[in-house]
Design a protein around this motif. Structure first.
Motif, PDB file in Angstrom:
ATOM      1  N   GLU A  51      -8.633  17.089  -7.366  1.00 49.18           N
ATOM      2  CA  GLU A  51      -7.819  17.407  -6.454  1.00 49.18           C
ATOM      3  C   GLU A  51      -7.116  16.657  -5.108  1.00 49.18           C
ATOM      4  O   GLU A  51      -8.287  15.959  -4.937  1.00 49.18           O
ATOM      5  N   PRO A  52      -6.107  16.536  -5.274  1.00 45.05           N
ATOM      6  CA  PRO A  52      -5.500  15.452  -4.131  1.00 45.05           C
ATOM      7  C   PRO A  52      -6.005  16.060  -2.697  1.00 45.05           C
ATOM      8  O   PRO A  52      -5.939  17.389  -2.664  1.00 45.05           O
ATOM      9  N   VAL A  53      -5.969  15.231  -1.828  1.00 43.90           N
ATOM     10  CA  VAL A  53      -6.111  15.637  -0.412  1.00 43.90           C
ATOM     11  C   VAL A  53      -4.912  15.474   0.518  1.00 43.90           C
ATOM     12  O   VAL A  53      -5.098  15.761   1.535  1.00 43.90           O
ATOM     13  N   ALA A  54      -4.043  14.585  -0.062  1.00 44.17           N
ATOM     14  CA  ALA A  54      -2.817  14.257   0.432  1.00 44.17           C
ATOM     15  C   ALA A  54      -1.625  14.472  -0.360  1.00 44.17           C
ATOM     16  O   ALA A  54      -1.830  14.264  -1.680  1.00 44.17           O
ATOM     17  N   GLY A  55      -0.313  14.436   0.362  1.00 48.26           N
ATOM     18  CA  GLY A  55       0.763  14.067  -0.395  1.00 48.26           C
ATOM     19  C   GLY A  55       1.203  15.330  -1.344  1.00 48.26           C
ATOM     20  O   GLY A  55       0.621  16.463  -0.997  1.00 48.26           O
ATOM     21  N   LEU A  62       0.804  -1.208  -0.120  1.00 41.11           N
ATOM     22  CA  LEU A  62      -0.199  -0.023  -0.079  1.00 41.11           C
ATOM     23  C   LEU A  62       0.830   1.327  -0.065  1.00 41.11           C
ATOM     24  O   LEU A  62       2.044   1.387   0.338  1.00 41.11           O
ATOM     25  N   ASN A  63       0.254   2.454  -0.516  1.00 43.63           N
ATOM     26  CA  ASN A  63       1.037   3.636  -0.612  1.00 43.63           C
ATOM     27  C   ASN A  63       0.055   4.809  -0.128  1.00 43.63           C
ATOM     28  O   ASN A  63      -0.538   5.326  -1.261  1.00 43.63           O
ATOM     29  N   PHE A  64      -0.178   5.308   1.041  1.00 49.08           N
ATOM     30  CA  PHE A  64      -1.171   6.375   1.632  1.00 49.08           C
ATOM     31  C   PHE A  64      -0.318   7.247   2.118  1.00 49.08           C
ATOM     32  O   PHE A  64       0.241   6.835   3.233  1.00 49.08           O
ATOM     33  N   PRO A  65      -0.457   8.422   1.954  1.00 51.30           N
ATOM     34  CA  PRO A  65      -0.889   9.282   0.601  1.00 51.30           C
ATOM     35  C   PRO A  65      -0.056   8.567  -0.500  1.00 51.30           C
ATOM     36  O   PRO A  65       0.968   8.282  -0.672  1.00 51.30           O
ATOM     37  N   GLU A 118       4.774   4.773   3.614  1.00 53.17           N
ATOM     38  CA  GLU A 118       4.089   6.067   4.036  1.00 53.17           C
ATOM     39  C   GLU A 118       5.108   7.134   3.952  1.00 53.17           C
ATOM     40  O   GLU A 118       5.321   7.872   4.921  1.00 53.17           O
ATOM     41  N   MET A 119       5.690   7.279   2.910  1.00 46.77           N
ATOM     42  CA  MET A 119       6.822   8.235   2.428  1.00 46.77           C
ATOM     43  C   MET A 119       5.990   9.767   2.656  1.00 46.77           C
ATOM     44  O   MET A 119       6.768  10.637   2.863  1.00 46.77           O
ATOM     45  N   TYR A 120       4.857   9.507   2.387  1.00 43.52           N
ATOM     46  CA  TYR A 120       4.140  11.143   2.400  1.00 43.52           C
ATOM     47  C   TYR A 120       3.238  11.189   3.547  1.00 43.52           C
ATOM     48  O   TYR A 120       2.355  12.081   3.628  1.00 43.52           O
ATOM     49  N   HIS A 121       3.610  10.525   4.614  1.00 47.35           N
ATOM     50  CA  HIS A 121       2.777  10.511   6.061  1.00 47.35           C
ATOM     51  C   HIS A 121       2.707  11.737   6.334  1.00 47.35           C
ATOM     52  O   HIS A 121       3.654  12.543   6.550  1.00 47.35           O
ATOM     53  N   GLN A 122       1.689  12.061   7.053  1.00 49.83           N
ATOM     54  CA  GLN A 122       0.948  13.473   7.602  1.00 49.83           C
ATOM     55  C   GLN A 122       1.263  14.404   6.609  1.00 49.83           C
ATOM     56  O   GLN A 122       0.839  15.721   6.991  1.00 49.83           O
ATOM     57  N   LEU A 123       1.738  14.333   5.460  1.00 44.77           N
ATOM     58  CA  LEU A 123       1.486  15.420   4.347  1.00 44.77           C
ATOM     59  C   LEU A 123      -0.170  15.379   4.138  1.00 44.77           C
ATOM     60  O   LEU A 123      -0.259  15.351   2.794  1.00 44.77           O
ATOM     61  N   VAL A 124      -0.743  15.688   4.854  1.00 46.12           N
ATOM     62  CA  VAL A 124      -2.316  15.723   4.690  1.00 46.12           C
ATOM     63  C   VAL A 124      -2.904  17.209   4.738  1.00 46.12           C
ATOM     64  O   VAL A 124      -2.605  18.037   5.713  1.00 46.12           O
ATOM     65  N   HIS A 125      -3.596  17.626   3.594  1.00 39.44           N
ATOM     66  CA  HIS A 125      -3.907  19.298   3.382  1.00 39.44           C
ATOM     67  C   HIS A 125      -4.778  19.620   4.361  1.00 39.44           C
ATOM     68  O   HIS A 125      -4.882  20.827   4.515  1.00 39.44           O
ATOM     69  N   GLY A 164      -2.156  11.375  -4.985  1.00 41.46           N
ATOM     70  CA  GLY A 164      -2.229  11.966  -3.810  1.00 41.46           C
ATOM     71  C   GLY A 164      -3.902  11.583  -3.122  1.00 41.46           C
ATOM     72  O   GLY A 164      -4.329  12.314  -2.214  1.00 41.46           O
ATOM     73  N   PHE A 165      -3.915  10.377  -3.287  1.00 47.42           N
ATOM     74  CA  PHE A 165      -5.083   9.718  -2.639  1.00 47.42           C
ATOM     75  C   PHE A 165      -4.784   9.392  -1.152  1.00 47.42           C
ATOM     76  O   PHE A 165      -3.845   8.925  -0.814  1.00 47.42           O
ATOM     77  N   LEU A 166      -5.799   9.499  -0.441  1.00 47.97           N
ATOM     78  CA  LEU A 166      -5.765   9.216   0.972  1.00 47.97           C
ATOM     79  C   LEU A 166      -7.199   8.413   1.451  1.00 47.97           C
ATOM     80  O   LEU A 166      -8.311   8.850   1.193  1.00 47.97           O
ATOM     81  N   PRO A 167      -6.976   7.353   2.022  1.00 43.72           N
ATOM     82  CA  PRO A 167      -8.387   6.605   2.369  1.00 43.72           C
ATOM     83  C   PRO A 167      -9.022   7.336   3.624  1.00 43.72           C
ATOM     84  O   PRO A 167      -8.129   7.766   4.368  1.00 43.72           O
ATOM     85  N   SER A 168     -10.112   7.264   3.983  1.00 41.42           N
ATOM     86  CA  SER A 168     -10.678   7.532   5.032  1.00 41.42           C
ATOM     87  C   SER A 168     -10.342   6.389   6.185  1.00 41.42           C
ATOM     88  O   SER A 168      -9.707   5.398   5.638  1.00 41.42           O
ATOM     89  N   VAL A 169     -10.283   6.802   7.622  1.00 37.56           N
ATOM     90  CA  VAL A 169      -9.967   5.858   8.618  1.00 37.56           C
ATOM     91  C   VAL A 169     -10.755   4.663   8.412  1.00 37.56           C
ATOM     92  O   VAL A 169     -10.403   3.596   8.691  1.00 37.56           O
ATOM     93  N   ASP A 170     -12.185   4.939   8.025  1.00 38.47           N
ATOM     94  CA  ASP A 170     -12.818   3.799   8.040  1.00 38.47           C
ATOM     95  C   ASP A 170     -12.588   2.941   7.002  1.00 38.47           C
ATOM     96  O   ASP A 170     -12.705   1.551   6.997  1.00 38.47           O
ATOM     97  N   ASP A 171     -12.123   3.218   5.809  1.00 42.73           N
ATOM     98  CA  ASP A 171     -11.840   2.383   4.809  1.00 42.73           C
ATOM     99  C   ASP A 171     -10.246   1.848   5.047  1.00 42.73           C
ATOM    100  O   ASP A 171     -10.161   0.509   4.839  1.00 42.73           O
ATOM    101  N   LEU A 172      -9.596   2.352   5.630  1.00 44.02           N
ATOM    102  CA  LEU A 172      -8.405   2.081   6.197  1.00 44.02           C
ATOM    103  C   LEU A 172      -8.479   0.805   6.998  1.00 44.02           C
ATOM    104  O   LEU A 172      -8.041  -0.036   6.879  1.00 44.02           O
ATOM    105  N   ASN A 173      -9.529   1.123   8.056  1.00 43.16           N
ATOM    106  CA  ASN A 173      -9.704  -0.302   8.876  1.00 43.16           C
ATOM    107  C   ASN A 173     -10.487  -1.438   7.992  1.00 43.16           C
ATOM    108  O   ASN A 173     -10.276  -2.408   8.365  1.00 43.16           O
ATOM    109  N   LYS A 174     -11.144  -1.146   7.038  1.00 42.31           N
ATOM    110  CA  LYS A 174     -11.603  -2.275   6.417  1.00 42.31           C
ATOM    111  C   LYS A 174     -10.464  -3.105   5.642  1.00 42.31           C
ATOM    112  O   LYS A 174     -10.683  -4.083   5.544  1.00 42.31           O
TER     113      LYS A 174
END
Ligand SMILES: Cc1ncc(COP(=O)(O)O)c(C=O)c1O
Length: 370
Positions: free
Chosen positions: A300-304, A153-156, A187-194, A161-171
């Motif tokens: 528009e990306p939400v992250a990365g 996996l690679n989020f963001p 998670e090279m782009y971890h915390q780079l969330v807009h 620039g896709f980031l799943p919701s916490v719900d989807d991540l848990n799924k």
């Protein structure tokens, strides 16, 4: 070992240091040594001033692994191995994969996330995303087989620039847990969330059967340090990885360890600065897209720090990019470098001169209009 060329990196090699403008970089502008040291407190300055260039602990020095572990909720220094990100990916694949194993990887993807596996004889199954960031968690289950060894996996996500919701991540994690599937989470782009409210945790804090990667290049704007780390609750995997590292870098460079430590301990000075720049440039790009909607569309990306934009043109994106760089000096990465058709380009939002480069691109577009 035979391995295909890393298309994206070879494309950068052709232009990155010879052309005038870059509009597709995934890293943010590199901070200066002065900037890093200006963040340091007395204890950190003393580490820097007393630095000695002997060998370092091959796992990463304790002070650094402690600081890294403190970024996570469930880890201590024994859950951390410090190494360059490319090395981490290479070592992990080499320690866990055998010929005939299957891995599931997101598509499109940063090439090393699957190419090393392919060179080891593994078979890749693609979990497909489109540039509109549509995807199905359920589809993942249909890709699983008895031979599946790893979910990558690679989020963001680079490039969308896709980031799943916490719900989807848990799924996704529930599914992995159901099949006892190892996850490699880049998670090279971890915390780079807009928008801070959309932040997601690292997978290693949610799932014990994972190996996660983060580092200095993207979130921190310190690509030239060449520093990263893997985190995991799988002591057996970390043990194998550190043994493999003896055949590569052996240990980390001493100066980089201290600089990484300082940046991590003051991460807001780096990450927040980068997020502000990315958000500003993303807005400029959205306005540009509105003005040029006949030529280009994007979600528009939400992250990365990147997005994939679609070009409505009558030639392959590679040709468009080659013409653009030769006429204007703007280097843009075509979707072909991600094996993602021939009508996309990656846009990078992490550079200060983004507005200037966009204006030059727009003049080029307007010159060509009838
Ligand atoms: C998803 C992803 N993983 C890993 C890397 C490698 O990071 P580094 O440049 O620090 O080796 C990159 C760099 O572009 C990336 O985009």
């Amino acid at each position: 070992m035979l391995i295909d060329d890393f298309k994206l990196e070879r494309y950068f090699a052709k232009y990155e240091f010879s052309t005038k403008y870059l509009i597709s970089s995934s890293d943010c502008d590199g901070f200066s040594l002065e900037y890093i040291l200006s963040s340091a407190d007395d204890k950190e300055m003393s580490l820097w001033n007393n630095l000695r260039f002997g060998y370092t602990d091959s796992r990463g020095s304790e002070f650094l692994r402690e600081s890294i572990a403190s970024q996570y909720k469930t880890l201590d220094l024994n859950n951390v191995l410090v190494m360059s990100p490319g090395e981490a990916n290479f070592i992990l694949m080499n320690t866990i994969l055998n010929k005939g194993d299957e891995i599931i990887c997101m598509y499109p993807s940063y090439q090393s996330l699957y190419q090393v596996a392919v060179s080891l004889g593994a078979v890749v199954k693609w979990w497909k995303f489109d540039s509109h960031q549509n995807y199905q968690v359920q589809e993942l289950e249909s890709l699983l087989s008895k031979k599946t060894k790893l979910l990558v996996l690679n989020f963001p996500h680079n490039p969308t620039g896709f980031l799943p919701s916490v719900d989807d991540l848990n799924k996704i994690i529930s599914l992995a847990r159901k099949y006892n599937l190892l996850i490699f989470s880049d998670e090279m782009y971890h915390q780079l969330v807009h928008d801070a409210s959309k932040q997601i945790p690292s997978i290693c804090d949610l799932y014990e059967n994972s190996v996660c990667l983060w580092g200095m290049a993207k979130s921190f704007g310190l690509a030239g340090l060449r520093f990263g780390w893997v985190t995991s609750h799988r002591a057996d995997i970390l043990k194998k990885m550190v043994s493999f590292k003896d055949y590569l870098s052996i240990c980390n460079n001493a100066a980089g360890e201290v600089l990484t430590y300082i940046a991590l301990n003051h991460k807001d000075n780096f990450i927040n600065h980068n997020i502000k720049k990315i958000v500003k440039n993303k807005k400029l790009f959205s306005e540009f897209v509105r003005r040029n909607s006949d030529l280009i569309e994007f979600v528009e990306p939400v992250a990365g720090s990147t997005a994939l934009a679609k070009l409505n043109i009558d030639c392959p994106s590679l040709d468009y990019c080659e013409k653009l760089v030769s006429k204007t000096g703007i280097m843009m990465v075509p979707g072909e470098m991600f094996d993602y058709g021939d009508s996309y380009v990656r846009i990078g939002f992490g550079r200060e001169n983004f507005d200037e480069v966009l204006k030059i691109w727009e003049s080029y577009i307007n010159e060509k209009k009838p």
